[in-house]
Structures are given as C-alpha cells and as structure tokens.
Scaffold this motif. Structure first.
Motif, PDB file in Angstrom:
ATOM      1  N   MET A   5      10.165  -3.874  -2.205  1.00 47.50           N
ATOM      2  CA  MET A   5      10.649  -2.788  -1.352  1.00 47.50           C
ATOM      3  C   MET A   5      11.869  -2.112  -1.980  1.00 47.50           C
ATOM      4  SD  MET A   5      10.227  -4.397   2.458  1.00 47.50           S
ATOM      5  CE  MET A   5      10.980  -2.968   3.249  1.00 47.50           C
ATOM      6  N   MET A   6      12.770  -2.919  -2.520  1.00 45.74           N
ATOM      7  CA  MET A   6      13.974  -2.371  -3.136  1.00 45.74           C
ATOM      8  C   MET A   6      13.607  -1.546  -4.372  1.00 45.74           C
ATOM      9  SD  MET A   6      17.123  -4.435  -4.899  1.00 45.74           S
ATOM     10  CE  MET A   6      16.060  -4.999  -6.207  1.00 45.74           C
TER      11      MET A   6
ATOM     12  N   ALA B  42       0.819  -1.207   0.000  1.00 43.28           N
ATOM     13  CA  ALA B  42       0.000   0.000   0.000  1.00 43.28           C
ATOM     14  C   ALA B  42       0.857   1.263   0.000  1.00 43.28           C
ATOM     15  CB  ALA B  42      -0.926   0.014   1.217  1.00 43.28           C
ATOM     16  N   LEU B  43       2.152   1.120   0.259  1.00 44.81           N
ATOM     17  CA  LEU B  43       3.035   2.287   0.303  1.00 44.81           C
ATOM     18  C   LEU B  43       3.354   2.791  -1.094  1.00 44.81           C
ATOM     19  CD1 LEU B  43       5.684   1.212   2.966  1.00 44.81           C
ATOM     20  CD2 LEU B  43       3.755   2.765   3.277  1.00 44.81           C
TER      21      LEU B  43
ATOM     22  N   GLY C  43       9.048   5.228  -2.210  1.00 46.26           N
ATOM     23  CA  GLY C  43       9.748   5.980  -1.184  1.00 46.26           C
ATOM     24  C   GLY C  43       9.034   5.984   0.156  1.00 46.26           C
ATOM     25  N   GLY C  44       7.931   5.242   0.274  1.00 48.05           N
ATOM     26  CA  GLY C  44       7.153   5.225   1.510  1.00 48.05           C
ATOM     27  C   GLY C  44       7.855   4.477   2.632  1.00 48.05           C
ATOM     28  N   LYS C  45       7.461   4.800   3.843  1.00 49.70           N
ATOM     29  CA  LYS C  45       8.049   4.181   5.023  1.00 49.70           C
ATOM     30  C   LYS C  45       6.944   3.689   5.938  1.00 49.70           C
ATOM     31  CE  LYS C  45      11.188   5.069   8.871  1.00 49.70           C
ATOM     32  NZ  LYS C  45      12.139   6.003   9.469  1.00 49.70           N
ATOM     33  N   ALA C  46       7.020   2.424   6.347  1.00 50.36           N
ATOM     34  CA  ALA C  46       6.072   1.852   7.307  1.00 50.36           C
ATOM     35  C   ALA C  46       6.783   1.733   8.644  1.00 50.36           C
ATOM     36  CB  ALA C  46       5.599   0.483   6.837  1.00 50.36           C
TER      37      ALA C  46
ATOM     38  N   SER D  34      10.734   1.446   2.995  1.00 52.51           N
ATOM     39  CA  SER D  34      11.447   1.000   4.187  1.00 52.51           C
ATOM     40  C   SER D  34      10.456   0.615   5.276  1.00 52.51           C
ATOM     41  CB  SER D  34      12.400   2.089   4.695  1.00 52.51           C
ATOM     42  OG  SER D  34      11.677   3.235   5.072  1.00 52.51           O
ATOM     43  N   LEU D  35      10.911  -0.247   6.167  1.00 53.64           N
ATOM     44  CA  LEU D  35      10.122  -0.710   7.295  1.00 53.64           C
ATOM     45  C   LEU D  35      10.970  -0.537   8.544  1.00 53.64           C
ATOM     46  CD1 LEU D  35       7.735  -2.232   8.637  1.00 53.64           C
ATOM     47  CD2 LEU D  35       8.913  -4.360   8.028  1.00 53.64           C
TER      48      LEU D  35
END
Length: 93
Positions: A27-28, A3-4, A7-10, A33-34
């Motif tokens: 993710m890459m 859902a990100l 460049g989103g961060k969870a 990032s998490l």
C-alpha cells in the motif's frame, strides 16, 4: 487491495468477522488507501430501531430465502433477482 492501481483507493462499506490481513508495504509503495464507512451513528440506529418497532419501516428486504442443499445452484442463480440489492440465502443441509 492488490487489484488497485497505483494511487487507488478502496472503500469498505461492509463488514467481516475477525481481522483482515493487509499488506501495508505494498500500500505504501503504491500510494494506495483504504477507508471505512460509517453507515449511521448510534443515535440514528436507535431511531431506526424505534421506527421498526412501530412498523414504520418495511423490513421485508431482510427476509431469508431458504433452500435445501440439493437446490443450492438455484439459490446461487437467484442472486441476480436480489430484493433491493440485498441477498440473504440460507442453505439447509
């Protein structure tokens, strides 16, 4: 994670039992990032346990609300009235 946006961060502030499958390739590719959070150190946890034992903390927020199975919908509807943002409902079969 899917859902990100790019460049989103969870940030995980909860916990789950067991492993969490994560698609590292996506993710890459999406520069996601998490991060986890540490609610408190072991020493702070011991301090809180001591305070609870001495009655200095109001732990009523953690009291369970029990419902029989035939009232499960009532329990779910009650989530909007959470005690301080925390919910702990037990459905008894």
């Amino acid at each position: 994670m899917r859902a990100l946006k790019r460049g989103g961060k969870a940030v995980d502030i909860g916990a789950i039992a067991g492993a969490l499958p994560i698609d590292i390739h996506t993710m890459m590719d999406c520069q996601q990032s998490l991060s986890g959070s540490l609610w408190f150190t072991a020493t702070e946890g011991e301090d809180m346990a001591d305070m609870a034992a001495r009655g200095l903390l109001d732990l009523s927020i953690f009291e369970q609300v029990k419902f029989p199975l035939d009232r499960v919908n009532e329990a779910i509807a009650g989530i909007t009235n959470r005690n301080g943002g925390f919910s702990n409902y037990v459905i008894n079969p």
